[in-house]
Design a protein around this motif. Structure first.
Motif, mmCIF file in Angstrom:
data_model
loop_
_atom_site.group_PDB
_atom_site.id
_atom_site.type_symbol
_atom_site.label_atom_id
_atom_site.label_comp_id
_atom_site.label_asym_id
_atom_site.label_seq_id
_atom_site.Cartn_x
_atom_site.Cartn_y
_atom_site.Cartn_z
ATOM 1 N N HIS A 31 -10.905 -1.685 -0.875
ATOM 2 C CA HIS A 31 -11.657 -0.573 -0.385
ATOM 3 C C HIS A 31 -11.859 0.311 -1.678
ATOM 4 O O HIS A 31 -10.962 0.927 -2.535
ATOM 5 N N LEU A 32 -13.139 0.623 -1.865
ATOM 6 C CA LEU A 32 -13.644 1.600 -2.856
ATOM 7 C C LEU A 32 -14.649 2.590 -1.964
ATOM 8 O O LEU A 32 -14.922 2.515 -0.719
ATOM 9 N N PRO A 33 -15.095 3.767 -2.755
ATOM 10 C CA PRO A 33 -15.499 4.903 -1.982
ATOM 11 C C PRO A 33 -16.804 4.258 -1.014
ATOM 12 O O PRO A 33 -17.043 4.762 -0.067
ATOM 13 N N ASP A 34 -17.524 3.436 -1.651
ATOM 14 C CA ASP A 34 -18.672 2.824 -0.740
ATOM 15 C C ASP A 34 -18.446 1.564 -0.135
ATOM 16 O O ASP A 34 -19.257 1.356 1.004
ATOM 17 N N GLY A 35 -16.911 1.319 0.005
ATOM 18 C CA GLY A 35 -16.904 0.092 0.878
ATOM 19 C C GLY A 35 -15.874 -0.953 0.376
ATOM 20 O O GLY A 35 -15.300 -0.798 -0.704
ATOM 21 N N PRO A 36 -15.673 -2.026 0.942
ATOM 22 C CA PRO A 36 -14.498 -2.806 0.480
ATOM 23 C C PRO A 36 -15.354 -3.841 -0.574
ATOM 24 O O PRO A 36 -16.632 -4.024 -0.496
ATOM 25 N N VAL A 37 -14.598 -4.279 -1.570
ATOM 26 C CA VAL A 37 -15.067 -5.073 -2.714
ATOM 27 C C VAL A 37 -15.246 -6.545 -2.045
ATOM 28 O O VAL A 37 -16.392 -7.201 -2.261
ATOM 29 N N ARG A 38 -14.138 -6.849 -1.220
ATOM 30 C CA ARG A 38 -14.116 -8.323 -0.531
ATOM 31 C C ARG A 38 -14.469 -7.932 0.923
ATOM 32 O O ARG A 38 -13.691 -7.990 1.619
ATOM 33 N N ALA A 39 -15.859 -7.945 1.096
ATOM 34 C CA ALA A 39 -16.310 -7.673 2.381
ATOM 35 C C ALA A 39 -16.278 -9.046 3.327
ATOM 36 O O ALA A 39 -16.238 -8.832 4.713
ATOM 37 N N THR A 40 -16.275 -10.308 2.823
ATOM 38 C CA THR A 40 -16.492 -11.272 3.552
ATOM 39 C C THR A 40 -14.892 -11.845 3.718
ATOM 40 O O THR A 40 -14.073 -11.986 2.848
ATOM 41 N N SER B 84 -14.373 -14.142 0.635
ATOM 42 C CA SER B 84 -14.017 -13.589 -0.539
ATOM 43 C C SER B 84 -12.478 -13.503 -0.517
ATOM 44 O O SER B 84 -11.649 -13.442 -1.302
ATOM 45 N N PHE C 234 -8.075 -3.487 1.952
ATOM 46 C CA PHE C 234 -7.136 -3.766 0.616
ATOM 47 C C PHE C 234 -7.991 -3.368 -0.621
ATOM 48 O O PHE C 234 -7.410 -3.016 -1.569
ATOM 49 N N SER D 264 0.900 -1.079 0.139
ATOM 50 C CA SER D 264 0.054 0.036 -0.047
ATOM 51 C C SER D 264 0.994 1.240 0.007
ATOM 52 O O SER D 264 1.830 1.189 0.521
ATOM 53 N N ALA D 265 0.300 2.339 -0.546
ATOM 54 C CA ALA D 265 1.144 3.512 -0.696
ATOM 55 C C ALA D 265 0.789 4.371 0.823
ATOM 56 O O ALA D 265 -0.511 4.307 1.102
#
Lengths: 274, 161, 388
Positions: free
Chosen positions: C312-321, C324, C310, C284-285
């Motif tokens: 994270h998009l503006p609305d939340g994480p793509v891999r929430a579980t 995944s 890791f 990560s930067a």
């Protein structure tokens, strides 16, 4: 300064113009302070750095020689900082990164460009490029869906697009009292677009729900899936294929995207949390 | 198998209802099971006998978003009836579900072979499953329960061009 | 890099001389040593710091040192660290930015000199891991210049594996136990009635030059054949195996498998596997400013795909579980790595198995996925990606 690698360390650019596009979105126009990035193509993105805060991937919403335009919505720390910049401020820019729309692969075809919300920004230089070379393409249709009339981007461009022969349709999810245009999701506009499915190319950008529905509809209407190109979004930290954040299954979207053919995207997008 | 009650089967004329039910399989699904996924081939459909099923879609960063739920008597799945025979949404059981399951190919063939049966089934899908749900979805778009003032945009509407 | 012909047999004194020669050449010599109940990698000054007489006992979630009667130095398998600690450090500054009084921005790329490392005792699996990271960090359209600088200046001394652990499966991944190029010097340790010695081969001109400086004797057929037998024997004693199927395809065809729920119910999403893995490269930067606010620095640090942030998009994480996130890690390692970088991301070192606090075993998960795929006959499997 010319010794810098524009892919790893940012190159200073100055904000030469800024204007509000919507209540939370601004357009910023950047010019290099001294050295410039390599030439950028429509569909590509740059990592734009706000001093001390960080950098984020921003698609190019305008390319004019070394002059770069970005459309930034204030949603996070970096985007808020960039949104708040005034002319004269300096930012850092890395790039350009990723795949472009590759308009030249669509020579001779009807073009259908479909944008949802902020997705119009990366499609704007594509429309400009297509209109800049009219004999090369068939009909040009631009279909735009936004949440409310006030969220519509590129309002200054749309009249010019129409004047230059583009067929532009706009629909909103939530009209206000002044809105007399279409109401509904952007897929409902597909019936308005005139194109020969066997000889057309489609370019899509917007939320994935919208991309999936629209691309499937195009495919159902007979467009070859490899001529449907979609722009996808994932977190990006480096832009150079080294940080791993932008993975979408087999794709590193900073390298293999953001623009990918529907043949690549179709099997991946239905997989939840991929 | 008995055929009664409200919902999809109740709206089908008795003769056609019996015919449909002769090819039904009784199935049950545990709670939390995904029945189909968006984009998948719509090769089956169901009429729910008990339990609830959520129809959902997903957007990266927002996760699964439930669009609506279906319950007893409802038709689960209509994409099997129209090309390209692909699901538009995903479906997941909310609790244990009992249903009649139908093979889409088989019913499509029956529709082609017997116009009267075909018309009855197609009408029923259009009126009950699609029409009723479309009206409900439109009403829901109006966001009737929104706090005063916040839903003006949606209610004010706009004239067609 | 192989086949320049220089071979010899060296003793423990030769190994000690090797360390001293490499250090005298200005290199930072990194090798295994016993510390805090583990065989760790650290800077070493002489052969006496090597783990002579120590072996390891490995199992899922289990690591213990044990004494060996034969006094071997390299009869242990992968420890908690890998060499990526040195080549792709946990945290590194990439550039600094200074803002002048007039608002002008001056960006300076990090130019601190990189060390010249000599790595002593690299197992073939770890040698392969470096080749894998080379493709990721220096083999694409963009190059991590500091990684490449460290990599180009590194001198690699491989030691073939004669003592695989219970969690090893390099044979399944085609990464060992024999070396297959990519080294400056390769050693094979032999301890028998003929003494404690190392069959040495140079893999580069520099390797040959270093070997020529060491006390040595000509390679004899007995030592060489014993060495080869030991390595061949190791291949038959791997503690773990992967299913003998196309793993890339297996991962692609089991994205919706029930097994992911099973493993997710055990996985703590701690990310230990990603830290211990010798090929995991994600970062990560990190942006920092000093108190004046006019000096900013860009750092990059190791990041784990198990971290909720890791994806994270503006609305939340793509891999929430957790499901995944484990699926991302395993399918990347065994499957999509091929699509992205042209090889497997797994070398079979077994570190992720040993250092998992709940003993999750990637080979066991792969076998389970394979069985589930067979049992379900491919039903419910998403369509294969058309273009690969």
């Amino acid at each position: 300064m010319t010794a810098l690698h524009a892919d790893m360390a940012p190159v200073p650019y100055r904000v030469v113009r800024r204007r509000d596009e919507t209540a939370d979105t601004a357009e910023i126009v950047l010019e290099p302070v001294s050295s410039a990035l390599p030439p950028c193509r429509p569909g590509q993105f740059a990592m734009v750095y706000a001093f001390g805060v960080g950098d984020i991937p921003l698609s190019l919403s305008g390319i004019d020689g070394h002059r770069l335009t970005h459309t930034v919505r204030a949603v996070g720390a970096v985007s808020r900082a960039l949104y708040g910049l005034r002319p004269g401020a300096t930012v850092g820019v890395r790039g350009p990164f990723g795949t472009g729309w590759d308009l030249d692969t669509a020579t001779g075809r009807d073009l259908v460009i479909v944008a949802g919300g902020l997705g119009l920004a990366p499609l704007r230089p594509l429309v400009a490029a297509a209109l800049g070379a009219p004999p090369s393409f068939g009909r040009l249709t631009v279909l735009i869906g936004t949440r409310t009339p006030g969220d519509l981007l590129c309002t200054r461009d749309i009249d010019a697009w129409r004047a230059n022969g583009a067929d532009v349709h706009i629909t909103v999810d939530r009209p206000d009292t002044d809105w007399t245009g279409d109401v509904g999701v952007v897929t409902t506009l597909l019936d308005r677009a005139e194109f020969v499915p066997g000889n057309a190319a489609a370019f899509l950008c917007g939320p994935e729900v919208m991309i999936r529905a629209t691309a499937r509809e195009f495919a159902h209407r007979g467009l070859a899936p490899d001529r449907i190109r979609v722009s996808l979004e994932r977190t990006m930290h480096c832009g150079t294929g080294h940080c791993g954040h932008c993975q979408l299954g087999p794709l590193l979207l900073c390298r293999d995207g953001p623009v990918v053919a529907w043949t690549r995207a179709e099997p991946l997008l239905p997989v939840r949390e991929l | 198998m008995t055929a009664k009650g409200p919902g999809f089967l109740g709206d089908l004329p008795p003769g056609h209802r019996e015919r449909l039910l002769t090819v039904a399989r009784e199935v049950s699904f545990p709670a939390g099971m995904r029945i189909f996924e968006e984009g998948g081939v719509a090769d089956r459909f169901w009429i729910l006998r008990s339990g609830r099923v959520a129809l959902d879609t997903h957007e990266p960063g927002r996760g699964a978003m439930v669009v609506e739920t279906l319950g007893e008597g409802d038709l689960l799945g209509w994409s099997w009836l129209f090309e390209p025979y692909r699901w538009h949404l995903g479906a997941q059981t909310r609790d244990a579900v009992a249903a009649y399951e139908f093979d889409a190919d088989q019913i499509r063939s029956a529709i082609d072979e017997d116009p009267a049966f075909g018309l009855a089934v197609t009408r029923c899908v259009a009126a009950v499953a699609i029409g009723r749900r479309l009206r409900a979805a439109r009403t829901r778009l109006l966001d009737m329960y929104a706090p005063p003032g916040t839903a003006r945009q949606a209610r004010s509407g706009g004239a067609a061009p | 890099m192989t086949g320049n012909g220089a071979t010899a047999v060296i003793g423990k004194d030769g190994l000690d001389a090797l360390i001293r020669a490499l250090a005298a050449g200005g290199r930072t010599v990194i090798g295994p040593t016993v510390r805090d109940g583990a065989i760790v990698l650290t800077e070493i000054a002489g052969g006496d710091e090597l783990p002579y007489g120590w072996g390891v006992e490995l199992e899922a979630g289990h690591y213990r040192l044990r004494r060996r009667a034969d006094g071997a130095a390299f009869a242990h398998s992968a420890g908690p660290q890998s060499w990526k600690t040195y080549l792709h450090p946990q945290r590194e500054r990439q550039w600094t930015a200074d803002r002048g009084a007039d608002g002008a921005l001056v960006v300076t790329e990090e130019d601190a000199p990189v060390p010249s490392y000599a790595f002593l005792g690299m197992r073939p699996c770890d040698l392969r891991a470096i080749a894998v990271q080379d493709r990721v960090l220096a083999g694409g359209p963009h190059t991590d210049s500091r990684y490449r600088a460290r990599r180009e200046r590194a001198f690699l001394v491989a030691v073939e594996c004669t003592e695989p652990g219970a969690t090893c499966f390099c044979t399944s991944m085609g990464a060992g136990p024999a070396v297959d190029g990519g080294y400056d010097l390769a050693l094979t340790e032999v301890v028998d009635d003929g003494g404690h010695r190392f069959w040495a081969r140079a893999g580069s001109e520099e390797g040959a030059a270093v070997l020529a400086q060491l006390p040595r004797r000509p390679a004899d057929p007995a030592t060489e054949s014993t060495a080869r037998q030991r390595v061949a024997g190791a291949a038959d004693r791997m503690g773990r195996t992967m299913p003998e199927v196309d793993l890339q395809l297996l991962m692609r065809e089991t994205l919706e498998a029930e097994r992911w729920n099973d493993v997710a119910s055990r996985c703590l999403t701690c990310g230990n596997c990603t830290m211990a893995c010798p090929t995991c490269f994600c970062t990560s930067a990190e942006d920092v400013t000093d108190l004046t606010g006019d000096h900013a620095e860009r750092w990059r640090r190791w990041e784990s795909c198990f971290d909720l942030e890791f994806s994270h998009l503006p609305d939340g994480p793509v891999r929430a579980t957790g499901r995944s996130r484990y699926r991302q890690w395993a399918t990347h390692k065994l499957g999509t790595w091929y699509d992205q970088f042209g090889s497997s991301g797994c070398v079979g070192c077994g570190r992720c198995i040993v250092w998992c606090p709940v003993g999750i075993d990637i080979t066991e998960e792969a076998h389970a996925l394979n069985q589930e795929r067979a049992a379900t006959g491919g039903v419910g499997v998403p369509p294969r990606e058309a273009s690969s």
